[in-house]
Motif scaffolding. Sequence first.
Motif, PDB file in Angstrom:
ATOM      1  N   ILE A 263       0.824  -1.210   0.000  1.00  8.32           N
ATOM      2  CA  ILE A 263       0.000   0.000   0.000  1.00  8.32           C
ATOM      3  C   ILE A 263       0.854   1.254   0.000  1.00  8.32           C
ATOM      4  CG2 ILE A 263      -1.685   1.320   1.344  1.00  8.32           C
ATOM      5  CD1 ILE A 263      -2.834  -1.305   2.346  1.00  8.32           C
ATOM      6  N   CYS A 264       1.783   1.312   0.915  1.00  6.29           N
ATOM      7  CA  CYS A 264       2.589   2.524   1.101  1.00  6.29           C
ATOM      8  C   CYS A 264       4.033   2.239   0.724  1.00  6.29           C
ATOM      9  CB  CYS A 264       2.494   2.994   2.554  1.00  6.29           C
ATOM     10  SG  CYS A 264       3.243   4.601   2.861  1.00  6.29           S
ATOM     11  N   LYS A 265       4.444   2.776  -0.401  1.00 10.76           N
ATOM     12  CA  LYS A 265       5.814   2.571  -0.868  1.00 10.76           C
ATOM     13  C   LYS A 265       6.787   3.455  -0.078  1.00 10.76           C
ATOM     14  CE  LYS A 265       4.201   1.510  -5.539  1.00 10.76           C
ATOM     15  NZ  LYS A 265       4.271   1.876  -6.972  1.00 10.76           N
ATOM     16  N   ASN A 315      -8.355 -19.353  11.751  1.00 10.21           N
ATOM     17  CA  ASN A 315      -7.507 -18.903  12.854  1.00 10.21           C
ATOM     18  C   ASN A 315      -6.557 -17.787  12.458  1.00 10.21           C
ATOM     19  OD1 ASN A 315      -8.571 -20.826  14.674  1.00 10.21           O
ATOM     20  ND2 ASN A 315      -7.215 -22.413  13.851  1.00 10.21           N
ATOM     21  N   THR A 316      -6.691 -17.287  11.218  1.00  8.42           N
ATOM     22  CA  THR A 316      -5.798 -16.222  10.769  1.00  8.42           C
ATOM     23  C   THR A 316      -6.199 -14.885  11.384  1.00  8.42           C
ATOM     24  OG1 THR A 316      -7.196 -15.925   8.820  1.00  8.42           O
ATOM     25  CG2 THR A 316      -5.284 -17.363   8.598  1.00  8.42           C
ATOM     26  N   ASP A 317      -5.233 -13.974  11.424  1.00  9.44           N
ATOM     27  CA  ASP A 317      -5.473 -12.651  11.997  1.00  9.44           C
ATOM     28  C   ASP A 317      -6.404 -11.852  11.091  1.00  9.44           C
ATOM     29  OD1 ASP A 317      -5.395 -10.246  13.266  1.00  9.44           O
ATOM     30  OD2 ASP A 317      -3.315  -9.795  12.797  1.00  9.44           O
ATOM     31  N   LYS A 318      -7.512 -11.365  11.649  1.00  5.72           N
ATOM     32  CA  LYS A 318      -8.478 -10.589  10.878  1.00  5.72           C
ATOM     33  C   LYS A 318      -8.389  -9.100  11.166  1.00  5.72           C
ATOM     34  CE  LYS A 318     -10.245 -14.036   8.743  1.00  5.72           C
ATOM     35  NZ  LYS A 318      -9.996 -14.185   7.296  1.00  5.72           N
ATOM     36  N   THR A 319      -7.495  -8.694  12.056  1.00  5.48           N
ATOM     37  CA  THR A 319      -7.409  -7.274  12.403  1.00  5.48           C
ATOM     38  C   THR A 319      -6.466  -6.508  11.487  1.00  5.48           C
ATOM     39  OG1 THR A 319      -5.568  -7.600  13.960  1.00  5.48           O
ATOM     40  CG2 THR A 319      -7.809  -7.877  14.819  1.00  5.48           C
ATOM     41  N   TYR A 320      -5.580  -7.225  10.794  1.00  4.33           N
ATOM     42  CA  TYR A 320      -4.573  -6.589   9.929  1.00  4.33           C
ATOM     43  C   TYR A 320      -3.759  -5.546  10.682  1.00  4.33           C
ATOM     44  CZ  TYR A 320      -6.551  -8.874   5.857  1.00  4.33           C
ATOM     45  OH  TYR A 320      -6.960  -9.818   4.959  1.00  4.33           O
ATOM     46  N   ALA A 321      -3.436  -5.860  11.927  1.00  8.47           N
ATOM     47  CA  ALA A 321      -2.634  -4.949  12.733  1.00  8.47           C
ATOM     48  C   ALA A 321      -1.161  -5.124  12.391  1.00  8.47           C
ATOM     49  CB  ALA A 321      -2.868  -5.214  14.215  1.00  8.47           C
ATOM     50  N   ALA A 322      -0.439  -4.014  12.397  1.00 11.13           N
ATOM     51  CA  ALA A 322       0.997  -4.068  12.146  1.00 11.13           C
ATOM     52  C   ALA A 322       1.704  -4.636  13.373  1.00 11.13           C
ATOM     53  CB  ALA A 322       1.524  -2.677  11.821  1.00 11.13           C
ATOM     54  N   GLY A 323       2.843  -5.269  13.140  1.00 11.27           N
ATOM     55  CA  GLY A 323       3.592  -5.850  14.245  1.00 11.27           C
ATOM     56  C   GLY A 323       4.031  -7.258  13.920  1.00 11.27           C
ATOM     57  N   PRO A 324       4.379  -8.038  14.945  1.00 14.84           N
ATOM     58  CA  PRO A 324       4.823  -9.420  14.712  1.00 14.84           C
ATOM     59  C   PRO A 324       3.789 -10.224  13.936  1.00 14.84           C
ATOM     60  CG  PRO A 324       5.222  -8.760  16.992  1.00 14.84           C
ATOM     61  CD  PRO A 324       4.423  -7.673  16.377  1.00 14.84           C
ATOM     62  N   GLY A 325       4.238 -10.901  12.893  1.00 13.31           N
ATOM     63  CA  GLY A 325       3.358 -11.739  12.100  1.00 13.31           C
ATOM     64  C   GLY A 325       2.680 -11.037  10.946  1.00 13.31           C
ATOM     65  N   ASN A 327       3.878  -9.926   8.258  1.00  9.04           N
ATOM     66  CA  ASN A 327       4.389 -10.350   6.947  1.00  9.04           C
ATOM     67  C   ASN A 327       3.669 -11.583   6.418  1.00  9.04           C
ATOM     68  OD1 ASN A 327       6.301  -8.268   6.905  1.00  9.04           O
ATOM     69  ND2 ASN A 327       7.814  -9.499   8.003  1.00  9.04           N
ATOM     70  N   ASP A 328       2.958 -12.300   7.298  1.00  8.63           N
ATOM     71  CA  ASP A 328       2.220 -13.483   6.872  1.00  8.63           C
ATOM     72  C   ASP A 328       0.826 -13.135   6.347  1.00  8.63           C
ATOM     73  OD1 ASP A 328       4.367 -15.022   7.699  1.00  8.63           O
ATOM     74  OD2 ASP A 328       3.557 -15.286   9.726  1.00  8.63           O
ATOM     75  N   LEU A 329       0.396 -11.889   6.523  1.00  7.48           N
ATOM     76  CA  LEU A 329      -0.937 -11.486   6.087  1.00  7.48           C
ATOM     77  C   LEU A 329      -0.952 -11.240   4.585  1.00  7.48           C
ATOM     78  CD1 LEU A 329      -1.853  -8.988   8.945  1.00  7.48           C
ATOM     79  CD2 LEU A 329      -2.566 -11.362   8.709  1.00  7.48           C
ATOM     80  N   VAL A 330      -2.033 -11.633   3.951  1.00  7.38           N
ATOM     81  CA  VAL A 330      -2.215 -11.429   2.512  1.00  7.38           C
ATOM     82  C   VAL A 330      -3.353 -10.433   2.315  1.00  7.38           C
ATOM     83  CG1 VAL A 330      -2.729 -12.501   0.303  1.00  7.38           C
ATOM     84  CG2 VAL A 330      -1.407 -13.771   2.026  1.00  7.38           C
ATOM     85  N   LEU A 331      -3.046  -9.274   1.773  1.00  6.59           N
ATOM     86  CA  LEU A 331      -4.057  -8.242   1.553  1.00  6.59           C
ATOM     87  C   LEU A 331      -4.794  -8.507   0.250  1.00  6.59           C
ATOM     88  CD1 LEU A 331      -2.031  -5.029   2.516  1.00  6.59           C
ATOM     89  CD2 LEU A 331      -3.457  -6.452   3.972  1.00  6.59           C
ATOM     90  N   ASP A 332      -6.112  -8.302   0.254  1.00 10.11           N
ATOM     91  CA  ASP A 332      -6.884  -8.483  -0.964  1.00 10.11           C
ATOM     92  C   ASP A 332      -6.744  -7.250  -1.856  1.00 10.11           C
ATOM     93  OD1 ASP A 332      -9.345  -6.586  -0.420  1.00 10.11           O
ATOM     94  OD2 ASP A 332      -9.063  -7.761   1.402  1.00 10.11           O
ATOM     95  N   GLU A 337      -6.075  -1.421  -3.318  1.00 10.87           N
ATOM     96  CA  GLU A 337      -6.499  -0.320  -4.186  1.00 10.87           C
ATOM     97  C   GLU A 337      -6.997   0.878  -3.375  1.00 10.87           C
ATOM     98  OE1 GLU A 337      -9.776   0.581  -7.735  1.00 10.87           O
ATOM     99  OE2 GLU A 337      -9.520  -1.451  -6.933  1.00 10.87           O
ATOM    100  N   LYS A 338      -7.814   0.620  -2.354  1.00  7.67           N
ATOM    101  CA  LYS A 338      -8.322   1.711  -1.521  1.00  7.67           C
ATOM    102  C   LYS A 338      -7.185   2.383  -0.753  1.00  7.67           C
ATOM    103  CE  LYS A 338     -13.087   0.184  -0.812  1.00  7.67           C
ATOM    104  NZ  LYS A 338     -13.691   1.455  -1.220  1.00  7.67           N
ATOM    105  N   GLY A 339      -6.243   1.584  -0.269  1.00  4.75           N
ATOM    106  CA  GLY A 339      -5.117   2.147   0.465  1.00  4.75           C
ATOM    107  C   GLY A 339      -4.256   3.042  -0.402  1.00  4.75           C
ATOM    108  N   ARG A 340      -3.963   2.592  -1.618  1.00  9.59           N
ATOM    109  CA  ARG A 340      -3.139   3.402  -2.528  1.00  9.59           C
ATOM    110  C   ARG A 340      -3.849   4.690  -2.926  1.00  9.59           C
ATOM    111  NH1 ARG A 340      -0.705  -1.298  -6.583  1.00  9.59           N
ATOM    112  NH2 ARG A 340       0.799  -2.168  -5.080  1.00  9.59           N
ATOM    113  N   LYS A 341      -5.167   4.605  -3.111  1.00  9.96           N
ATOM    114  CA  LYS A 341      -5.932   5.799  -3.454  1.00  9.96           C
ATOM    115  C   LYS A 341      -5.870   6.813  -2.318  1.00  9.96           C
ATOM    116  CE  LYS A 341     -10.550   7.269  -4.900  1.00  9.96           C
ATOM    117  NZ  LYS A 341     -11.951   6.818  -5.197  1.00  9.96           N
ATOM    118  N   TRP A 342      -5.950   6.331  -1.100  1.00 15.01           N
ATOM    119  CA  TRP A 342      -5.884   7.232   0.052  1.00 15.01           C
ATOM    120  C   TRP A 342      -4.499   7.861   0.164  1.00 15.01           C
ATOM    121  CZ3 TRP A 342      -3.246   7.883   4.593  1.00 15.01           C
ATOM    122  CH2 TRP A 342      -3.846   8.700   5.554  1.00 15.01           C
TER     123      TRP A 342
END
Length: 371
Positions: A263-265, A315-325, A327-332, A337-342
């Motif tokens: 999202i954020c380069k 059992n996967t993380d649904k909060t998408y919080a930054a921190g440990p782990g 890097n294992d999250l897969v963003l849809d 797209e919404k993040g880049r637009k913002w």
Amino acid sequence: MECVTVKNIGYIDTGDEIYGTTAGCTRGKGFIVSRHLTKCKMYSYADDLNLPLVGELQLESCHPTSQCLSPYIPGECLTATNIGSVYLWSQERKEEMLKPNEHRFSCRDQWRQAIFSSHPRQLLSADCTKVELFDLRKKSNDGVDLFALPSKFLHPNERIRIIKQHSPFLYVIATDYMLILVDERFPGHPLLQWQHLLRNPPQYMSVLADIGKEKQSLISIASQNPMETYCYMFQGGALKTLQGIGSPWQLTRIDDFTKFDEICKTTDKISVEHKYKRDSLLGLQCVPFKDGLVAYQLDVHGDIYYQVFQPTNQNTDKTYAAGPGMNDLVLDEVTIEKGRKWIKGVNKAWDEWNDDETRFVHSSDVTSFFE
């Protein structure tokens, strides 16, 4: 992630600086109360977005510190002041229900709050040292301590910060370090207690009851700065034993999504970090949504962030919080797209701010120093 399209927008020109707002709907009638330095104003609203002023509370020698619309009688409002008095007012009436009162012990904090209780003529009045229950139908105006300091359940230097009603008889009290669930029928005896994880005292709280098929309850609590929000769940009440559910979990911080490289380069980091350097939370609200909930967070820039939570067997993380782990999250793709637009909007605002900043640089004639 769900998208919301706003078709109609209504505006209110209060004419005064706003310190707080409350909105509610009782028996099909909607009202908005705005709190100002020495007054409160009440507006009615309907589907046509016509927002007439229907009532005003003017105070002379004190300042309002909280406002609460009645869930029982349309158009009634409780307002607490910095000296401890409480007013019950509407379009037709204005009455001082509680006289000014002092803290239980020496304290400089002027925070006061009043909310309705389990009856239209019962109320809770709170300051940082006590929470009292008052029955306005009685001739004597003596309150009952629902919870008061000092308490064996708290640290000696701890103070009360927020109160919120969960159901007709249950209330949540937030202190510097603890969350406490109390019942007005058993004053002074907490039913549940959590040690919240906020680094600073809480400023905002949202309470939801009867979530999903299991009829669970959620308490969300947040600090203004740093922008942290933690959630606590429990179930029970009525004919069932109250019990906490699972461990506390944290909502995504407002700036967490900018930590994801998708999202954020790296080239966008400067403008984003500048935006959040002095950012703080301005509001928190959770609302029911299908079998789950939607959590809204408002920051000082006026940006509203929301997350949708629904039951899942994963059992996967649904909060998408930054921190440990993270890097294992897969963003849809929708989130990316919404993040880049913002981010593009942030960069545009950053460029405009840089252009405007040069206007505040005053020119000076320094040639005389070199003559």
